[in-house]
Design an enzyme around this catalytic site. Structure first.
Site, PDB file in Angstrom:
ATOM      1  CG  ASN A 275      -8.226 -16.133  48.558  1.00 38.36           C
ATOM      2  OD1 ASN A 275      -7.777 -17.116  49.148  1.00 38.36           O
ATOM      3  ND2 ASN A 275      -7.439 -15.215  48.010  1.00 38.36           N
ATOM      4  CD1 TRP A 276     -12.293 -18.057  53.643  1.00 38.20           C
ATOM      5  CD2 TRP A 276     -11.835 -19.762  55.028  1.00 38.20           C
ATOM      6  NE1 TRP A 276     -13.487 -18.522  54.144  1.00 38.20           N
ATOM      7  CE2 TRP A 276     -13.235 -19.568  54.995  1.00 38.20           C
ATOM      8  CE3 TRP A 276     -11.320 -20.784  55.816  1.00 38.20           C
ATOM      9  CZ2 TRP A 276     -14.119 -20.354  55.745  1.00 38.20           C
ATOM     10  CZ3 TRP A 276     -12.203 -21.574  56.557  1.00 38.20           C
ATOM     11  CH2 TRP A 276     -13.585 -21.361  56.522  1.00 38.20           C
ATOM     12  CE  LYS A 277      -6.480 -12.372  50.543  1.00 38.39           C
ATOM     13  NZ  LYS A 277      -5.903 -11.110  50.225  1.00 38.39           N
TER      14      LYS A 277
ATOM     15  CD  GLU B  94      -8.668 -10.699  43.454  1.00 39.71           C
ATOM     16  OE1 GLU B  94      -9.497 -10.600  44.359  1.00 39.71           O
ATOM     17  OE2 GLU B  94      -7.618 -11.350  43.546  1.00 39.71           O
TER      18      GLU B  94
ATOM     19  N   GLY C 280      -7.598  -5.628  50.022  1.00 38.49           N
ATOM     20  CA  GLY C 280      -7.404  -5.409  51.454  1.00 38.49           C
ATOM     21  C   GLY C 280      -7.258  -3.957  51.875  1.00 38.49           C
TER      22      GLY C 280
ATOM     23  CG  HIS D 275      -4.432 -13.969  45.071  1.00 40.17           C
ATOM     24  ND1 HIS D 275      -3.680 -13.037  45.740  1.00 40.17           N
ATOM     25  CD2 HIS D 275      -5.729 -13.688  45.344  1.00 40.17           C
ATOM     26  CE1 HIS D 275      -4.501 -12.219  46.396  1.00 40.17           C
ATOM     27  NE2 HIS D 275      -5.748 -12.593  46.176  1.00 40.17           N
TER      28      HIS D 275
ATOM     29  CB  SER E  49     -11.905  -3.420  49.295  1.00 32.39           C
ATOM     30  OG  SER E  49     -10.538  -3.316  49.611  1.00 32.39           O
TER      31      SER E  49
HETATM   32  C1  PEP Z   1      -8.185 -11.030  47.540  1.00 34.70           C
HETATM   33  O1  PEP Z   1      -7.163 -11.152  48.169  1.00 34.70           O
HETATM   34  O2  PEP Z   1      -8.344 -11.675  46.500  1.00 34.70           O
HETATM   35  C2  PEP Z   1      -9.209 -10.097  48.011  1.00 34.70           C
HETATM   36  C3  PEP Z   1     -10.187  -9.816  47.210  1.00 34.70           C
HETATM   37  O3  PEP Z   1      -9.037  -9.611  49.273  1.00 34.70           O
HETATM   38  P1  PEP Z   1      -9.956  -8.523  50.004  1.00 34.70           P
HETATM   39  O4  PEP Z   1     -11.398  -8.872  49.768  1.00 34.70           O
HETATM   40  O5  PEP Z   1      -9.579  -8.650  51.446  1.00 34.70           O
HETATM   41  O6  PEP Z   1      -9.611  -7.194  49.430  1.00 34.70           O
END
Ligand code: PEP
Length: 228
Positions: free
Chosen positions: A7-9, A151, A157, A86, A187
């Site tokens: 997921n590049w956001k 999540e 993050g 999300h 993460s």
């Molecule tokens: C996310 O935003 O879905 C995510 C998993 O981010 P990160 O891997 O940066 O924690």
């Protein structure tokens, strides 16, 4: 290989797409790898061997919804998946369960596979939070064919990851509610991905930040391919 979703956001550019496509050109990852770039970069992946997903979609196939993107258009651009719910969209865009169920239904109509994100907030009990979020989806069509990404919000993050037993317990709890595939997200990077993928009920991972660094992401995919 278990499933890997990137997921590049609101990050990335054409150069990042080119780097990733070049890096993976001889790598057979097929249906197990799903890249979710921002909408304007979807075209870069049109003929790639891995799967493409969108990070969001509109609540209708077309119409007067300024700024929204039709799931049908996403499908025609090569997407097979769409992320729905999300935690950033729930929090920053006020997307509630009613809106998310509408997005789910319309995504199914457009022949996209929804990736539904769920997870407890800092102070919440995971059972109550997950039951509430998932209950809204229990009556939808094809839930068992969609993907659920668990999540925990405090792990996104932050570098804070629940221990493996806790992830196993919570993912098993979700599997008691639905037979959909369950991913863990929050993460994940090359230092922890093997441990997470070896957790039996975990069917894959959703990766944010680490998917933006091509070498790091490539290592993650290699580890995923070899570890289970
Ligand atoms: C996310 O935003 O879905 C995510 C998993 O981010 P990160 O891997 O940066 O924690």
């Amino acid at each position: 290989m278990k499933t890997i979703v990137a997921n590049w956001k609101m990050n990335g550019d054409e150069q990042l797409c080119d780097n990733l496509i070049f890096k993976l050109k001889d790598f057979d990852v097929g249906q197990s790898l799903i890249i979710c770039p921002p909408f304007p970069l979807l075209f870069k992946f049109k003929n790639c061997r891995f799967c493409l997903g969108a990070q969001n979609c509109g609540i209708a196939l077309h119409g007067a919804f300024t700024g929204e993107v039709s799931p049908q258009l996403l499908r025609s651009l090569g997407c097979s998946y769409v992320i729905i719910g999300h935690s950033e969209r729930r929090r920053l865009c006020d997307e509630n369960d009613d809106i998310l169920v509408k997005k789910y239904e319309i995504a199914i109509e457009a022949n996209l596979i929804p990736i539904i994100c769920v997870g407890e907030n800092f102070q919440e009990d995971y059972r109550l939070a997950l039951e509430k979020q998932l209950n809204s989806f229990l009556k939808v069509r094809n839930l068992e064919k969609s993907i659920i990404a668990y999540e925990p919000v405090r792990s996104i993050g932050t570098g804070i990851i629940p221990d493996s037993d806790k992830i196993a317990k919570i993912v098993s709890f979700i599997k008691g509610i639905t037979s959909a595939k369950i991913l863990y997200g929050g993460s994940v990077d090359s230092s922890n991905v093997a441990d997470i993928l070896r957790i039996d009920p975990v069917d894959g991972v959703l990766i944010g930040g680490a998917s933006l660094r091509t070498e790091e992401f490539y290592s993650i995919i290699q580890i995923a391919k070899n570890c289970c």
